[in-house]
Design a protein around this motif. Structure first.
Motif, PDB file in Angstrom:
ATOM      1  N   LEU A 105       1.047  -1.308   0.049  1.00  0.00           N
ATOM      2  CA  LEU A 105      -0.304  -0.100  -0.010  1.00  0.00           C
ATOM      3  C   LEU A 105       0.969   1.439  -0.010  1.00  0.00           C
ATOM      4  CD1 LEU A 105      -2.865  -0.964   2.367  1.00  0.00           C
ATOM      5  CD2 LEU A 105      -3.052  -0.626   0.074  1.00  0.00           C
ATOM      6  N   CYS A 106       1.904   1.246   0.730  1.00  0.00           N
ATOM      7  CA  CYS A 106       2.649   2.559   0.796  1.00  0.00           C
ATOM      8  C   CYS A 106       3.519   2.462  -0.484  1.00  0.00           C
ATOM      9  CB  CYS A 106       3.610   2.176   1.792  1.00  0.00           C
ATOM     10  SG  CYS A 106       3.364   2.171   3.398  1.00  0.00           S
ATOM     11  N   ALA A 107       3.921   1.479  -1.484  1.00  0.00           N
ATOM     12  CA  ALA A 107       4.445   1.662  -2.582  1.00  0.00           C
ATOM     13  C   ALA A 107       3.492   2.240  -3.571  1.00  0.00           C
ATOM     14  CB  ALA A 107       5.056   0.314  -3.023  1.00  0.00           C
ATOM     15  N   ALA A 108       2.108   1.571  -3.538  1.00  0.00           N
ATOM     16  CA  ALA A 108       0.823   2.332  -4.416  1.00  0.00           C
ATOM     17  C   ALA A 108       0.803   3.622  -4.302  1.00  0.00           C
ATOM     18  CB  ALA A 108      -0.198   1.295  -4.263  1.00  0.00           C
ATOM     19  N   HIS A 109       0.820   4.165  -2.953  1.00  0.00           N
ATOM     20  CA  HIS A 109       0.293   5.414  -2.769  1.00  0.00           C
ATOM     21  C   HIS A 109       1.637   6.294  -2.541  1.00  0.00           C
ATOM     22  CE1 HIS A 109      -3.851   4.543  -1.992  1.00  0.00           C
ATOM     23  NE2 HIS A 109      -3.589   3.505  -1.730  1.00  0.00           N
ATOM     24  N   ARG A 110       2.790   5.851  -2.789  1.00  0.00           N
ATOM     25  CA  ARG A 110       3.986   6.585  -2.878  1.00  0.00           C
ATOM     26  C   ARG A 110       4.147   7.291  -1.451  1.00  0.00           C
ATOM     27  NH1 ARG A 110       4.085   9.600  -8.745  1.00  0.00           N
ATOM     28  NH2 ARG A 110       4.132   7.564  -9.862  1.00  0.00           N
ATOM     29  N   ILE A 111       3.980   6.357  -0.367  1.00  0.00           N
ATOM     30  CA  ILE A 111       4.055   7.095   1.158  1.00  0.00           C
ATOM     31  C   ILE A 111       5.163   6.627   1.482  1.00  0.00           C
ATOM     32  CG2 ILE A 111       3.198   6.815   3.546  1.00  0.00           C
ATOM     33  CD1 ILE A 111       1.123   8.200   1.583  1.00  0.00           C
ATOM     34  N   GLY A 112       6.314   7.525   2.086  1.00  0.00           N
ATOM     35  CA  GLY A 112       7.479   6.986   2.530  1.00  0.00           C
ATOM     36  C   GLY A 112       7.592   6.967   4.053  1.00  0.00           C
ATOM     37  N   TRP A 113       6.597   6.850   4.815  1.00  0.00           N
ATOM     38  CA  TRP A 113       6.673   6.638   6.177  1.00  0.00           C
ATOM     39  C   TRP A 113       5.433   5.843   6.841  1.00  0.00           C
ATOM     40  CZ3 TRP A 113       8.416  11.086   4.027  1.00  0.00           C
ATOM     41  CH2 TRP A 113       9.618  11.291   4.070  1.00  0.00           C
ATOM     42  N   LEU A 114       5.547   4.641   7.132  1.00  0.00           N
ATOM     43  CA  LEU A 114       4.526   3.939   7.655  1.00  0.00           C
ATOM     44  C   LEU A 114       4.649   3.972   9.122  1.00  0.00           C
ATOM     45  CD1 LEU A 114       2.195   1.702   7.511  1.00  0.00           C
ATOM     46  CD2 LEU A 114       3.812   0.124   7.397  1.00  0.00           C
ATOM     47  N   TRP A 115       3.533   4.521   9.756  1.00  0.00           N
ATOM     48  CA  TRP A 115       3.472   4.710  11.273  1.00  0.00           C
ATOM     49  C   TRP A 115       2.694   3.508  11.949  1.00  0.00           C
ATOM     50  CZ3 TRP A 115       2.608  10.322  13.366  1.00  0.00           C
ATOM     51  CH2 TRP A 115       3.663  11.391  12.754  1.00  0.00           C
ATOM     52  N   LEU A 116       3.665   3.111  12.973  1.00  0.00           N
ATOM     53  CA  LEU A 116       2.908   1.804  13.733  1.00  0.00           C
ATOM     54  C   LEU A 116       2.516   2.228  15.248  1.00  0.00           C
ATOM     55  CD1 LEU A 116       5.535  -0.706  12.191  1.00  0.00           C
ATOM     56  CD2 LEU A 116       3.171  -0.201  11.489  1.00  0.00           C
ATOM     57  N   ALA A 117       1.752   1.782  15.826  1.00  0.00           N
ATOM     58  CA  ALA A 117       1.336   2.246  17.149  1.00  0.00           C
ATOM     59  C   ALA A 117       1.787   1.407  18.325  1.00  0.00           C
ATOM     60  CB  ALA A 117      -0.244   2.100  17.152  1.00  0.00           C
ATOM     61  N   GLN A 118       2.820   0.482  18.083  1.00  0.00           N
ATOM     62  CA  GLN A 118       3.389  -0.069  19.174  1.00  0.00           C
ATOM     63  C   GLN A 118       4.013   0.742  20.254  1.00  0.00           C
ATOM     64  OE1 GLN A 118       4.477  -1.162  16.097  1.00  0.00           O
ATOM     65  NE2 GLN A 118       4.260  -3.367  15.754  1.00  0.00           N
ATOM     66  N   HIS A 119       3.914   0.252  21.548  1.00  0.00           N
ATOM     67  CA  HIS A 119       4.274   1.082  22.780  1.00  0.00           C
ATOM     68  C   HIS A 119       5.130   0.330  23.623  1.00  0.00           C
ATOM     69  CE1 HIS A 119       1.299  -1.215  24.492  1.00  0.00           C
ATOM     70  NE2 HIS A 119       0.239  -0.776  23.705  1.00  0.00           N
ATOM     71  N   ALA A 120       5.493   0.983  24.919  1.00  0.00           N
ATOM     72  CA  ALA A 120       6.540   0.428  25.774  1.00  0.00           C
ATOM     73  C   ALA A 120       5.933  -0.894  26.381  1.00  0.00           C
ATOM     74  CB  ALA A 120       6.877   1.205  26.841  1.00  0.00           C
ATOM     75  N   ASP A 121       4.758  -1.292  26.448  1.00  0.00           N
ATOM     76  CA  ASP A 121       4.289  -2.345  26.928  1.00  0.00           C
ATOM     77  C   ASP A 121       4.484  -3.578  25.706  1.00  0.00           C
ATOM     78  OD1 ASP A 121       2.304  -2.343  29.544  1.00  0.00           O
ATOM     79  OD2 ASP A 121       2.652  -0.375  28.304  1.00  0.00           O
ATOM     80  N   ASP A 122       4.368  -3.244  24.520  1.00  0.00           N
ATOM     81  CA  ASP A 122       4.619  -4.068  23.508  1.00  0.00           C
ATOM     82  C   ASP A 122       6.089  -4.303  23.249  1.00  0.00           C
ATOM     83  OD1 ASP A 122       2.104  -4.291  22.398  1.00  0.00           O
ATOM     84  OD2 ASP A 122       2.120  -2.379  21.445  1.00  0.00           O
TER      85      ASP A 122
END
Length: 490
Positions: free
Chosen positions: A117-134
């Motif tokens: 999806l990032c490649a198809a939409h030309r997005i250079g940054w994928l944000w993930l929501a992992q945190h300190a507990d993860d």
């Protein structure tokens, strides 16, 4: 932009998102991996508040593993629409193969979909929501699995996978789950509770529900301690990678696709194994177990100097480690490939009456003969100037292909061919020709193409110029034959 009204519960999350945006170009868009759970809901909401909806896009992966998956999709789409954020969904099939955990297969499918999806939409940054507990759970899991430094380094705040279109960024990695949940409650967000998160048959869930609550009682700062462990491991791994890069520069051949056998085994075990791990990662392979790598190094040492180990074979991720003529490299293949020329398997003869077909598929050899029409005048000009390698430009008159049935047969040993039509050129055995061209023994198990009973073409070697070309006009339409093996993808 209108200043954001912040509550004390908001502040930590919003500041983390501001810092992440500040590291990007002013107009850059980010993609949020949006499952609809509390973590990704908070991340998407905060990203819109800090930078506006035009700089955000929400990517949702529909695994189809839960009966509620369609309802989750509808919720996520509505959540994004409320914030005027572009929303994109990708459907994936999760492998149910024996021996592969559904959890791992779903994770791999999700990341492949997000990268696409990032490649198809030309997005250079994928944000993930992992945190300190993860992060703490990941370190514990890796410890219990006996992982090395790369595993203990756990999740990096930012990471750019080889070949991926976008960097993976975790803006909330230093925040606790409780801090994120306080933001969600203060903002009165609605989110999805995945019922599988309560299933303690999954190792991560067992840690989350049964182990970390006890750790929190007896070791209140365990999350910070494990985060420091991950940071120390990441630092040590960077040093090991730097050493591996130095070794790779000295040992690699063919632009890094192969290693010098003798230079590799001259290293001590620890350094050689470190180099092999790094080399495999640079080739895009998944990590191999210590046992698998140790076995590979043992076999390489047993081959001895020179590295002509026809029987050496270590299978991993759809590839096989080989050593030939002083080089160590990975070949695509499966366990049915012969390890040595003497073990070539006889296959049933296939026959084709050629009437202009463009391809001839041979499943028993996992490949296809391709017949490409060629401009005879262009070929003659190329051959006259000797501008192109004759092995690649050998062509066959179309009429010749129609004189008798084509037959694909296994090698029996002793077959001969003439690779040139130059005066005085002699026929030679296929074995000698393969050896002369440096073709590894395990790649010599190819179908020989006969015209009736006369050898016409051999993959990797070309046309047999000893085949009869009598009564063929020089300007007659011609065909180039190409052998294409199936691509085996890890």
């Amino acid at each position: 932009m209108t200043p954001i009204a912040e509550s004390p519960a908001d502040r930590l999350v919003l500041e983390a998102v501001r810092v992440a945006f500040a590291a990007l170009p002013a107009s850059a868009r980010v993609a949020v991996a949006f499952s609809g759970g509390v973590d990704s809901s908070v991340l998407l909401d905060a990203a819109v508040r800090v930078a506006g909806s035009s700089r955000c896009i929400a990517f949702h992966v529909h695994h189809g593993l839960s009966p509620n998956a369609d309802a989750w999709l509808a919720h996520c789409e509505a959540f994004a629409r409320e914030r005027e954020v572009e929303f994109v969904v990708r459907y994936v099939d999760v492998s149910r193969d024996a021996g592969v955990s559904v959890e791992a297969a779903a994770r791999d499918a999700r990341y492949r979909a997000l990268d696409a999806l990032c490649a198809a939409h030309r997005i250079g940054w994928l944000w993930l929501a992992q945190h300190a507990d993860d992060q703490a759970e990941t370190v514990l899991l890796q410890l219990l699995r006996g992982a090395g430094l790369a595993g203990l380094a756990a999740m990096a705040p930012e990471f750019s996978p080889a070949g991926a279109a976008a960097a993976r960024v975790r803006p909330l990695l230093h925040l606790l789950r409780a801090q994120i949940e306080r933001y969600a409650s203060a903002r009165e967000l609605r989110w999805i509770d995945d019922e599988s998160n309560a299933d303690t048959r999954y190792a991560r869930n067992a840690l989350r529900h049964q182990v970390t609550p006890a750790l929190a009682v007896h070791f209140p700062g365990f999350r910070d301690a494990l985060a420091r462990t991950a940071s120390h491991a990441a630092s040590a791994q960077r040093l090991l990678d730097e050493l591996a890069r130095i070794d790779l520069d000295a040992v690699s051949r063919d632009d890094g696709s192969a290693l010098s056998h003798d230079a590799l085994i001259a290293l001590d075990d620890d350094r050689a194994l470190n180099l092999m791990r790094y080399w495999m990662r640079s080739q895009g392979f998944i990590a191999a177990s210590s046992a698998r790598l140790g076995d590979a190094l043992r076999q390489l040492r047993e081959v001895g100097e020179g590295g002509d180990g026809h029987r050496l074979r270590v299978d991993h991720a759809g590839h096989a480690l080989r050593s030939y003529r002083g080089l160590v490299y990975w070949e695509a293949g499966d366990s049915s490939d012969p390890a040595d020329e003497t073990s070539l398997a006889a296959r049933e003869i296939s026959e084709l009456v050629w009437q202009g077909q463009a391809t001839w598929r041979l499943p028993q050899w996992r490949g296809t003969f391709v017949f490409e029409a060629v401009d005879a005048l262009a070929v003659n000009a190329a051959n006259a100037t000797n501008a192109i390698n004759a092995a690649l430009n050998d062509t066959i008159p179309m009429s010749l292909l129609q004189q008798a049935p084509l037959r694909a047969r296994s090698r029996n040993g002793g077959e001969r061919m003439r690779t040139s039509d130059a005066p005085g050129a002699r026929s030679r055995t296929l074995k000698n020709l393969f050896q002369e061209r440096g073709i590894p023994a395990w790649k010599r198990d190819v179908p020989l193409l006969f015209l009736g009973d006369e050898l016409l073409f051999v993959p990797l070697l070309g046309v047999n110029h000893a085949a009869s070309h009598a009564d063929v006009a020089p300007d007659e339409a011609r065909v180039r034959i190409v052998w294409r093996e199936d691509l085996l993808i890890a």
